[in-house]
Design an enzyme around this catalytic site. Structure first.
Site, PDB file in Angstrom:
ATOM      1  N   TYR A  53      33.571  40.845  28.261  1.00  0.00           N
ATOM      2  CA  TYR A  53      33.796  41.429  29.584  1.00  0.00           C
ATOM      3  C   TYR A  53      33.834  42.957  29.520  1.00  0.00           C
ATOM      4  O   TYR A  53      34.454  43.541  28.626  1.00  0.00           O
ATOM      5  CB  TYR A  53      35.102  40.914  30.183  1.00  0.00           C
ATOM      6  CG  TYR A  53      35.047  39.497  30.718  1.00  0.00           C
ATOM      7  CD1 TYR A  53      33.837  38.797  30.798  1.00  0.00           C
ATOM      8  CD2 TYR A  53      36.193  38.849  31.154  1.00  0.00           C
ATOM      9  CE1 TYR A  53      33.791  37.509  31.289  1.00  0.00           C
ATOM     10  CE2 TYR A  53      36.149  37.557  31.654  1.00  0.00           C
ATOM     11  CZ  TYR A  53      34.939  36.884  31.715  1.00  0.00           C
ATOM     12  OH  TYR A  53      34.903  35.601  32.215  1.00  0.00           O
ATOM     13  N   SER A 210      34.392  32.071  40.201  1.00  0.00           N
ATOM     14  CA  SER A 210      33.690  32.413  41.438  1.00  0.00           C
ATOM     15  C   SER A 210      34.043  31.464  42.583  1.00  0.00           C
ATOM     16  O   SER A 210      33.160  30.889  43.222  1.00  0.00           O
ATOM     17  CB  SER A 210      32.172  32.414  41.207  1.00  0.00           C
ATOM     18  OG  SER A 210      31.503  33.124  42.230  1.00  0.00           O
ATOM     19  N   PRO A 211      35.328  31.302  42.887  1.00  0.00           N
ATOM     20  CA  PRO A 211      35.732  30.370  43.942  1.00  0.00           C
ATOM     21  C   PRO A 211      35.291  30.782  45.338  1.00  0.00           C
ATOM     22  O   PRO A 211      35.231  29.943  46.236  1.00  0.00           O
ATOM     23  CB  PRO A 211      37.261  30.356  43.828  1.00  0.00           C
ATOM     24  CG  PRO A 211      37.605  31.666  43.204  1.00  0.00           C
ATOM     25  CD  PRO A 211      36.490  31.949  42.245  1.00  0.00           C
ATOM     26  N   LEU A 212      34.970  32.064  45.530  1.00  0.00           N
ATOM     27  CA  LEU A 212      34.443  32.532  46.822  1.00  0.00           C
ATOM     28  C   LEU A 212      32.928  32.709  46.765  1.00  0.00           C
ATOM     29  O   LEU A 212      32.333  33.308  47.665  1.00  0.00           O
ATOM     30  CB  LEU A 212      35.110  33.843  47.235  1.00  0.00           C
ATOM     31  CG  LEU A 212      36.643  33.818  47.389  1.00  0.00           C
ATOM     32  CD1 LEU A 212      37.158  35.194  47.801  1.00  0.00           C
ATOM     33  CD2 LEU A 212      37.073  32.765  48.403  1.00  0.00           C
ATOM     34  N   ALA A 213      32.314  32.178  45.691  1.00  0.00           N
ATOM     35  CA  ALA A 213      30.855  32.234  45.513  1.00  0.00           C
ATOM     36  C   ALA A 213      30.332  33.661  45.549  1.00  0.00           C
ATOM     37  O   ALA A 213      29.280  33.946  46.135  1.00  0.00           O
ATOM     38  CB  ALA A 213      30.152  31.373  46.560  1.00  0.00           C
ATOM     39  N   GLY A 214      31.053  34.575  44.925  1.00  0.00           N
ATOM     40  CA  GLY A 214      30.601  35.961  44.858  1.00  0.00           C
ATOM     41  C   GLY A 214      30.458  36.615  46.218  1.00  0.00           C
ATOM     42  O   GLY A 214      29.645  37.525  46.392  1.00  0.00           O
ATOM     43  N   GLY A 215      31.249  36.165  47.186  1.00  0.00           N
ATOM     44  CA  GLY A 215      31.208  36.718  48.535  1.00  0.00           C
ATOM     45  C   GLY A 215      30.249  35.997  49.464  1.00  0.00           C
ATOM     46  O   GLY A 215      30.241  36.253  50.679  1.00  0.00           O
TER      47      GLY A 215
END
Length: 300
Positions: A53, A210-215
């Site tokens: 990272y 990525s629970p918000l799918a990257g926006g």
């Protein structure tokens, strides 16, 4: 905040804070330390790292502010990942990105993470991605040495499919405690490929990156995202919730596999919002309204 039991001696917070974008937050050392403390105070005690990272820099930045913070370390769980070799200015001789799961490399990267994070042990070490060149005997050898030396307490994987995880488990002595996979109302792959069913059957708790799918769910650029957002807004209105991200987190949290969402934010307000999502309720039908909208067709 409630905890999730991954092993008899291991609990994660119900929400995890990911460190992938730590450098993007541009926090001073004191600001980062305060942010970590505020996160723990809000109930988020599990922190997700990887050796690569921030071009191999995020762990060292985190560790710098954690140095001499033993009391704080005792309150948190540290996760890291290894196995990916990037093409980067730090390794100019590498011609391609590839994966290395030799025992020597796993051990060296785990030790590097310990050094960078200024800690004596990792709570969990994950293999970052499955590899087409994979010797589970080498992995087992590394896990045994890291466990017996007290450097890593537990092990897991990331982005593995059921047979890949099952195959590895037959070789390693320690039970694999998690599989970190991409999950959201936009990313339905692991709902459909039997991965979540497999994890439930083995009582292995998934972590969701990525629970918000990257926006894409909140600012969609695709028809699929637009359909999902429309359903999320409908459910939010029905349950009287103005913050759509809370609805998305709750959609993941209520799944019987006990999905643990990983946040990628450097803002304490968003962490508190995610924690507050634990208190909202949606019906099973509302859950399926969102799922079917993203799927784009009725269930069989």
């Amino acid at each position: 905040m409630q905890k999730i039991q991954l092993a008899t001696d291991l609990e994660f917070s119900r929400i995890v804070l990911g460190m992938w974008r730590l450098l993007d937050w541009e926090k001073t050392d004191q600001e980062l330390l305060s942010f970590i403390k505020e996160s723990i105070e809000s109930g988020v005690t599990t922190f997700d790292h990887a050796d690569i990272y921030g071009n191999h820099e995020c762990e060292a930045v985190f560790g710098k502010v954690m140095k001499n913070q033993s009391a704080l370390r005792d309150q948190m769980q540290l996760v890291s990942k290894c196995g990916i070799k990037l093409t980067t200015d730090k390794f100019p001789d590498r011609e391609v990105k590839y994966y290395d799961y030799s025992a020597s490399y796993i051990i060296s990267q785990a030790e590097e993470s310990l050094k960078n994070l200024e800690t004596d042990y990792l709570d969990v070490l994950l293999l970052h991605r499955p590899s087409p060149f994979f010797n589970p005997e080498e992995v087992a050898k590394a896990f045994d040495r890291l466990k017996s030396s007290g450097k890593v307490n537990h092990f897991g994987v990331s982005n593995f499919l059921p047979l890949q995880l099952e195959s590895l488990q037959t070789y390693v002595n320690e039970p694999l405690v998690t599989n970190q996979i991409e999950l959201s109302p936009y990313s339905l792959e692991h709902f459909e490929n039997q991965n979540l069913d497999y994890l439930i059957s083995k009582k292995i708790v998934p972590m969701a990156w990525s629970p918000l799918a990257g926006g894409e769910l909140l600012h969609p650029k695709t028809d699929k995202g637009t359909r999902a957002l429309k359903a999320i807004k409908k459910v939010a209105q029905e349950i009287g919730e103005s913050q759509l991200d809370k609805v998305i987190y709750q959609w993941l949290l209520m799944h019987p596999s006990q999905i643990i969402p990983i946040l990628g934010t450097g803002k304490i307000e968003r962490i508190k919002t995610a924690v507050a999502s634990l208190d909202i309720k949606m019906s099973l039908e509302q859950w399926f309204q969102i799922y079917i909208a993203a799927l784009g067709k009725e269930l069989p």
